[in-house]
Design an enzyme around this catalytic site. Structure first.
Site, PDB file in Angstrom:
ATOM      1  N   ASP A   1       0.854  -1.196   0.000  1.00 22.04           N
ATOM      2  CA  ASP A   1       0.000   0.000   0.000  1.00 22.04           C
ATOM      3  C   ASP A   1       0.883   1.235   0.000  1.00 22.04           C
ATOM      4  O   ASP A   1       1.946   1.233   0.629  1.00 22.04           O
ATOM      5  CB  ASP A   1      -0.912   0.010   1.223  1.00 22.04           C
TER       6      ASP A   1
ATOM      7  N   PHE B   1      -2.321   6.132   0.271  1.00 23.59           N
ATOM      8  CA  PHE B   1      -3.059   7.301  -0.231  1.00 23.59           C
ATOM      9  C   PHE B   1      -4.451   7.317   0.392  1.00 23.59           C
ATOM     10  O   PHE B   1      -4.876   8.296   0.997  1.00 23.59           O
ATOM     11  CB  PHE B   1      -3.128   7.272  -1.762  1.00 23.59           C
TER      12      PHE B   1
ATOM     13  N   ASP C   1       4.287   1.693  -4.277  1.00 22.96           N
ATOM     14  CA  ASP C   1       3.327   2.141  -5.278  1.00 22.96           C
ATOM     15  C   ASP C   1       3.302   1.111  -6.401  1.00 22.96           C
ATOM     16  O   ASP C   1       4.337   0.788  -6.984  1.00 22.96           O
ATOM     17  CB  ASP C   1       3.759   3.510  -5.823  1.00 22.96           C
TER      18      ASP C   1
ATOM     19  N   LEU D   1       6.709  -5.291  -8.888  1.00 21.69           N
ATOM     20  CA  LEU D   1       6.884  -6.079  -7.673  1.00 21.69           C
ATOM     21  C   LEU D   1       6.622  -7.536  -8.021  1.00 21.69           C
ATOM     22  O   LEU D   1       5.574  -7.854  -8.598  1.00 21.69           O
ATOM     23  CB  LEU D   1       5.889  -5.611  -6.603  1.00 21.69           C
TER      24      LEU D   1
ATOM     25  N   SER E   1      -6.389   0.951  -5.794  1.00 20.26           N
ATOM     26  CA  SER E   1      -6.998   2.003  -6.608  1.00 20.26           C
ATOM     27  C   SER E   1      -7.916   2.816  -5.709  1.00 20.26           C
ATOM     28  O   SER E   1      -8.651   2.254  -4.902  1.00 20.26           O
ATOM     29  CB  SER E   1      -7.835   1.432  -7.762  1.00 20.26           C
TER      30      SER E   1
ATOM     31  N   ALA F   1      -9.796  -6.610  -8.570  1.00 27.70           N
ATOM     32  CA  ALA F   1     -10.990  -5.993  -7.990  1.00 27.70           C
ATOM     33  C   ALA F   1     -11.471  -4.926  -8.959  1.00 27.70           C
ATOM     34  O   ALA F   1     -10.979  -3.800  -8.961  1.00 27.70           O
ATOM     35  CB  ALA F   1     -10.666  -5.389  -6.631  1.00 27.70           C
TER      36      ALA F   1
ATOM     37  N   TYR G   1     -11.601   6.430 -13.706  1.00 26.20           N
ATOM     38  CA  TYR G   1     -11.845   5.211 -12.928  1.00 26.20           C
ATOM     39  C   TYR G   1     -12.586   4.166 -13.768  1.00 26.20           C
ATOM     40  O   TYR G   1     -12.147   3.020 -13.879  1.00 26.20           O
ATOM     41  CB  TYR G   1     -12.662   5.561 -11.685  1.00 26.20           C
TER      42      TYR G   1
ATOM     43  N   TYR H   1      -3.532 -11.096 -21.142  1.00 28.44           N
ATOM     44  CA  TYR H   1      -2.443 -11.881 -20.544  1.00 28.44           C
ATOM     45  C   TYR H   1      -2.865 -13.337 -20.329  1.00 28.44           C
ATOM     46  O   TYR H   1      -2.051 -14.247 -20.419  1.00 28.44           O
ATOM     47  CB  TYR H   1      -2.000 -11.245 -19.220  1.00 28.44           C
TER      48      TYR H   1
END
Length: 388
Positions: free
Chosen positions: A90, A93, A115, A120, A131, A169, A197, A211
């Protein structure tokens, strides 16, 4: 001869005493750390919530992006208590360290300030929740919202390098109009204030399936509907948090438009996310845990005002641009293909009361820290406010 025997006997007695003393010292040296370890384990079990023991074979290494946020922190609790190893990522934010601090120090838990726009590569399962999800937060920095949902999702999809399964999500916002099932392709404004969004999530879904088809990445997509509950950020900016905060602070409850827009709210969805992750369903699934009955925004304002026992007025402001007029979940697919029927259905008033209690405690905590949050406003069309 007797004297010699007596001397030997005395020597043996002294030797026996010495050996006994050494044995006692060795026993104490061995038992003391064991007792200390038992004491540590007892303190450990008291410090953390109860956790199941899983074998190495059954225990999964799970990454949750946005895991310190509202939904993510509850998902963290669920997976930790199920005995898995959980890494929360996280950038804080909208997420808060306080939401997961009760796990810090646990051997199965790791918290990373990161971020997702940066790569990662870890874990067996990835719950990609990172998000901002409320209009004021995602419209505050639309470019960052787009990057989180596109570049961030791309970085998580590089899970193919470690063979991880990814759950995205997503949101019911991809439909634009309601009620809809998962086969509807959507009708949204691609250049409106909410597009960062809505379209960000649509692109994220597209990337997941690209993918999956080209690289063989295992993906799951959850389209989530309105959720509320404890650990919501008080500056979240969505209707429930705004109304509760305004009612508790004695300020007018702001209703955008006539208040005739309808919503259906769920108090919890964590079990649905876990079930979907561990299923064989790779196509998008609407997730909603609660009563799908619709209520108008005005009804929510009046109900929350009543539950808080607030003297606040209801203030009508200009309608927010592109605000959906209806949001109603269609979860027939989840019931049929996942065999999922929400087991714990928290009645609306009970869920609201729990959330009100949480907000009251948060206001007290913030007051002690000299910070009082204010509800965030939506983007509106021009017009004058009126009172009711």
């Amino acid at each position: 001869m007797k004297r010699v025997f007596w001397l030997l006997s005395g020597l043996n007695r002294r030797m026996m005493k010495l050996l006994f003393a050494l044995a006692l010292i060795a026993y104490i040296a061995a038992v003391a750390p064991l007792r200390e370890k038992i004491r540590d384990l007892e303190q450990f079990s008291q410090k953390y919530p109860p956790v199941k023991f899983l074998s190495e074979k059954d225990r999964k290494r799970i990454l949750i992006t946005g895991g310190a946020g509202f939904v993510g922190s509850h998902l963290t609790d669920k997976l930790m208590m199920d005995g898995h190893e959980v890494t929360v990522v996280d950038n804080f934010f909208t997420g808060r360290k306080r939401n997961v601090e009760h796990w810090i120090g646990h051997e199965n838990f790791e918290l990373i300030n990161h971020d997702v726009v940066e790569p990662l590569y870890i874990e067996d399962q990835i719950y990609h929740l990172a998000s901002p999800a409320s209009p004021p937060n995602y419209m505050y920095n639309p470019i960052k919202t787009l990057k989180t949902n596109t570049i961030g999702t791309l970085n998580m999809l590089l899970a193919k390098r470690v063979g991880a399964r990814l759950l995205l999500a997503s949101t019911s916002e991809v439909y634009g109009v309601h009620p809809q099932n998962e086969d509807y392709w959507g009708h949204v404004n691609p250049i409106g204030p909410r597009a960062c969004y809505d379209e960000g999530k649509r692109v994220a879904e597209t990337m997941c399936y690209a993918y999956m088809k080209q690289e063989g990445v295992e993906v799951r997509v959850a389209r989530i509907f309105n959720t509320f509950g404890s650990r919501m950020h008080m500056n979240d900016g969505r209707v429930v948090s705004n109304f509760i905060l305004q009612a508790l602070q004695g300020e007018p409850l702001t209703v955008y438009g006539t208040g005739s827009q309808t919503r259906a709210f769920q108090y919890d969805l964590v079990n649905g996310l876990v079930l979907l992750m561990n299923s064989n369903i790779s196509s998008p699934v609407n997730l909603f845990q609660g009563n799908p009955e619709e209520h108008t925004i005005l009804e929510f304002a009046q109900l929350i005002k009543s539950l808080v026992v607030s003297r606040s007025q209801i203030q009508f402001l200009s309608e927010a641009q592109d605000d959906p007029q209806r949001r109603r979940p269609d979860i027939r697919k989840a019931k049929m293909m996942l065999g999922w029927e929400p087991v714990v259905q928290v009645p609306l008033e009970e869920g609201l009361n729990k959330t009100i209690q949480y907000f009251s405690r948060e206001l007290e905590h913030q007051a002690n820290n000299q910070y009082i949050p204010k509800p965030k406003a939506a983007r509106m069309k021009k017009g004058r406010p009126r009172h009711n």
